[in-house]
Scaffold this motif. Structure first.
Motif, PDB file in Angstrom:
ATOM      1  N   THR A 131       0.883  -1.207   0.077  1.00  0.00           N
ATOM      2  CA  THR A 131      -0.208  -0.128   0.032  1.00  0.00           C
ATOM      3  C   THR A 131       0.886   1.375   0.155  1.00  0.00           C
ATOM      4  O   THR A 131       1.868   1.321   0.737  1.00  0.00           O
ATOM      5  N   ARG A 132       0.674   2.200  -0.813  1.00  0.00           N
ATOM      6  CA  ARG A 132       1.172   3.452  -0.860  1.00  0.00           C
ATOM      7  C   ARG A 132       0.675   4.523   0.117  1.00  0.00           C
ATOM      8  O   ARG A 132       1.268   5.533   0.422  1.00  0.00           O
ATOM      9  N   ASP A 133      -0.402   4.412   0.764  1.00  0.00           N
ATOM     10  CA  ASP A 133      -1.035   5.113   1.497  1.00  0.00           C
ATOM     11  C   ASP A 133      -1.756   4.811   3.082  1.00  0.00           C
ATOM     12  O   ASP A 133      -2.749   5.023   3.427  1.00  0.00           O
ATOM     13  N   GLU A 134      -0.777   3.809   3.375  1.00  0.00           N
ATOM     14  CA  GLU A 134      -1.136   2.895   4.640  1.00  0.00           C
ATOM     15  C   GLU A 134      -2.740   2.597   4.572  1.00  0.00           C
ATOM     16  O   GLU A 134      -3.456   2.837   5.592  1.00  0.00           O
ATOM     17  N   LEU A 135      -3.038   2.055   3.537  1.00  0.00           N
ATOM     18  CA  LEU A 135      -4.582   1.457   3.383  1.00  0.00           C
ATOM     19  C   LEU A 135      -5.439   2.554   3.395  1.00  0.00           C
ATOM     20  O   LEU A 135      -6.681   2.267   3.897  1.00  0.00           O
ATOM     21  N   GLY A 136      -5.114   3.672   3.059  1.00  0.00           N
ATOM     22  CA  GLY A 136      -6.046   4.848   2.740  1.00  0.00           C
ATOM     23  C   GLY A 136      -6.355   5.385   4.231  1.00  0.00           C
ATOM     24  O   GLY A 136      -7.457   6.113   4.416  1.00  0.00           O
ATOM     25  N   VAL A 137      -5.438   5.777   5.204  1.00  0.00           N
ATOM     26  CA  VAL A 137      -5.811   6.146   6.492  1.00  0.00           C
ATOM     27  C   VAL A 137      -6.128   7.510   6.317  1.00  0.00           C
ATOM     28  O   VAL A 137      -7.105   7.611   7.465  1.00  0.00           O
ATOM     29  N   ALA A 138      -5.614   8.203   5.672  1.00  0.00           N
ATOM     30  CA  ALA A 138      -6.323   9.663   5.563  1.00  0.00           C
ATOM     31  C   ALA A 138      -7.852   9.835   5.331  1.00  0.00           C
ATOM     32  O   ALA A 138      -8.337  10.812   5.830  1.00  0.00           O
ATOM     33  N   ALA A 139      -8.436   8.924   4.729  1.00  0.00           N
ATOM     34  CA  ALA A 139      -9.836   8.714   4.520  1.00  0.00           C
ATOM     35  C   ALA A 139     -10.674   8.023   5.638  1.00  0.00           C
ATOM     36  O   ALA A 139     -11.844   7.771   5.424  1.00  0.00           O
ATOM     37  N   LEU A 140     -10.118   7.719   6.727  1.00  0.00           N
ATOM     38  CA  LEU A 140     -10.553   6.735   7.657  1.00  0.00           C
ATOM     39  C   LEU A 140     -11.909   7.170   8.116  1.00  0.00           C
ATOM     40  O   LEU A 140     -12.848   6.544   8.642  1.00  0.00           O
ATOM     41  N   HIS A 141     -12.052   8.520   8.542  1.00  0.00           N
ATOM     42  CA  HIS A 141     -13.131   9.272   9.255  1.00  0.00           C
ATOM     43  C   HIS A 141     -14.165   9.505   8.106  1.00  0.00           C
ATOM     44  O   HIS A 141     -14.998  10.317   8.529  1.00  0.00           O
ATOM     45  N   HIS A 142     -13.882   9.619   7.011  1.00  0.00           N
ATOM     46  CA  HIS A 142     -14.915  10.127   5.919  1.00  0.00           C
ATOM     47  C   HIS A 142     -15.909   8.981   5.401  1.00  0.00           C
ATOM     48  O   HIS A 142     -15.868   7.699   5.787  1.00  0.00           O
ATOM     49  N   GLU A 143     -16.747   9.738   4.608  1.00  0.00           N
ATOM     50  CA  GLU A 143     -18.003   9.041   4.092  1.00  0.00           C
ATOM     51  C   GLU A 143     -17.234   7.687   3.097  1.00  0.00           C
ATOM     52  O   GLU A 143     -16.113   7.966   2.496  1.00  0.00           O
ATOM     53  N   GLY A 144     -17.895   6.643   3.208  1.00  0.00           N
ATOM     54  CA  GLY A 144     -17.354   5.762   2.295  1.00  0.00           C
ATOM     55  C   GLY A 144     -16.475   4.550   3.171  1.00  0.00           C
ATOM     56  O   GLY A 144     -15.886   3.760   2.556  1.00  0.00           O
ATOM     57  N   ALA A 145     -15.982   5.195   4.307  1.00  0.00           N
ATOM     58  CA  ALA A 145     -14.908   4.202   5.208  1.00  0.00           C
ATOM     59  C   ALA A 145     -15.541   2.848   5.498  1.00  0.00           C
ATOM     60  O   ALA A 145     -14.837   1.894   5.729  1.00  0.00           O
ATOM     61  N   GLY A 146     -16.841   3.065   5.738  1.00  0.00           N
ATOM     62  CA  GLY A 146     -17.527   1.625   6.279  1.00  0.00           C
ATOM     63  C   GLY A 146     -17.306   0.446   4.942  1.00  0.00           C
ATOM     64  O   GLY A 146     -17.120  -0.557   5.265  1.00  0.00           O
ATOM     65  N   ALA A 147     -17.833   0.976   3.919  1.00  0.00           N
ATOM     66  CA  ALA A 147     -17.679   0.161   2.827  1.00  0.00           C
ATOM     67  C   ALA A 147     -16.434  -0.403   2.307  1.00  0.00           C
ATOM     68  O   ALA A 147     -16.008  -1.599   2.010  1.00  0.00           O
TER      69      ALA A 147
END
Ligand code: SF4
Ligand code: SF4
Length: 267
Positions: A131-147
């Motif tokens: 992963t280049r972005d730590e599995l997307g940690v920056a978007a963790l608390h944003h919409e779509g994180a659950g899916a």
């Protein structure tokens, strides 16, 4: 309903000396009580939104203010929620496929390929998950994180996941996926102090490489890193995110992956 910022805004800055951003940046604006005051004013429409966004991102999400708070105010959670509301969801890369077959997954999150070395040590195949972005940690608390979390759980299945960075750990924790730190999986490797979310002595609560700080305030992140290094220049840290940030600040810092790849430990 009272504002989440009101108690901190009225507080005589009791957690000031615990906050690594306030200490490292030396900025009055980064003191937790001052952040809260700014966000209270913004909530009342008395402060520009861009100033409020700058305030809510002067944070590494380290949790030290809450740990030191006499009222147990969850300021890190309030800041996280404010960021999720006010900042656009960052673009993250799709979850990549796993490479190889095996019962153990190594999350290679900073460009170093260590799955094969781990396989050699464990004596069994290890799957590489890059992963280049730590599995997307920056978007963790944003919409779509659950899916995204559901896709992640499907990909992992019942395999064992080994991690090297706090960002990846946060994503897995939020998705309810159990994981093990590399230094715990291979106790012969140096674990090091100063690791995010691991026990150990730390010069300050965070090196400045975590949370929204590095992306939104890179100069302040470097100042926090410089303060860490000023207090302890040579370190082994358990978290690759700290290692990489502190190296970018000029530190002589290594981590368990360095030792694993160099074969630099007692087998
Ligand atoms: S988190 Fe607690 S100690 Fe820190 S500013 Fe808020 S009320 Fe004060
Ligand atoms: S979570 Fe850490 S960096 Fe953020 S305001 Fe609290 S002490 Fe400062």
């Amino acid at each position: 309903m009272s504002s989440p910022w009101s108690r901190c805004a009225l507080c005589p800055r009791l957690c000031h000396s615990a906050c690594p951003v306030a200490l490292g940046s030396g900025r009055e604006a980064a003191v937790p009580a001052v952040l809260a005051s700014a966000l209270l004013l913004a909530e009342r429409g008395e402060l520009a939104e861009d100033v409020a966004r700058a305030a809510m991102t002067l944070c590494t999400d380290c949790g030290a203010c809450q740990d030191h708070c006499h009222l147990d105010v969850p300021l890190p959670t309030y800041l996280r929620e404010a960021r999720a509301r006010a900042l656009p969801a960052p673009t993250v890369e799709p979850l990549r496929p796993l490479v190889g077959a095996g019962r153990v997954i190594a999350v290679e999150s900073d460009g170093r390929e260590w799955a094969e070395a781990l396989a050699g040590l464990l004596g069994e195949p290890v799957v590489a998950w890059r992963t280049r972005d730590e599995l997307g940690v920056a978007a963790l608390h944003h919409e779509g994180a659950g899916a995204r979390a559901a896709r992640l759980r499907n990909l992992v299945g019942d395999r064992e996941v080994v991690v090297i960075s706090g960002g990846v750990a946060e994503v897995l924790e939020a998705a309810g996926v159990p994981f093990t730190w590399l230094r715990d999986r291979v106790p012969q490797l140096p674990g090091g102090a100063g690791s995010c979310r691991l026990d150990g002595k730390r010069p300050i609560a965070c090196c400045g490489g975590a949370g929204p700080l590095p992306a939104h305030h890179p100069e302040d992140a470097r100042r926090v890193g410089a303060l860490w290094l000023d207090r302890a220049h040579e370190w082994t840290v358990g978290d690759a995110r700290c290692r990489n940030h502190l190296r970018s600040c000029g530190g002589q810092v290594t981590d368990p992956v360095d030792a694993l790849l160099a074969g630099d430990f007692v087998r």
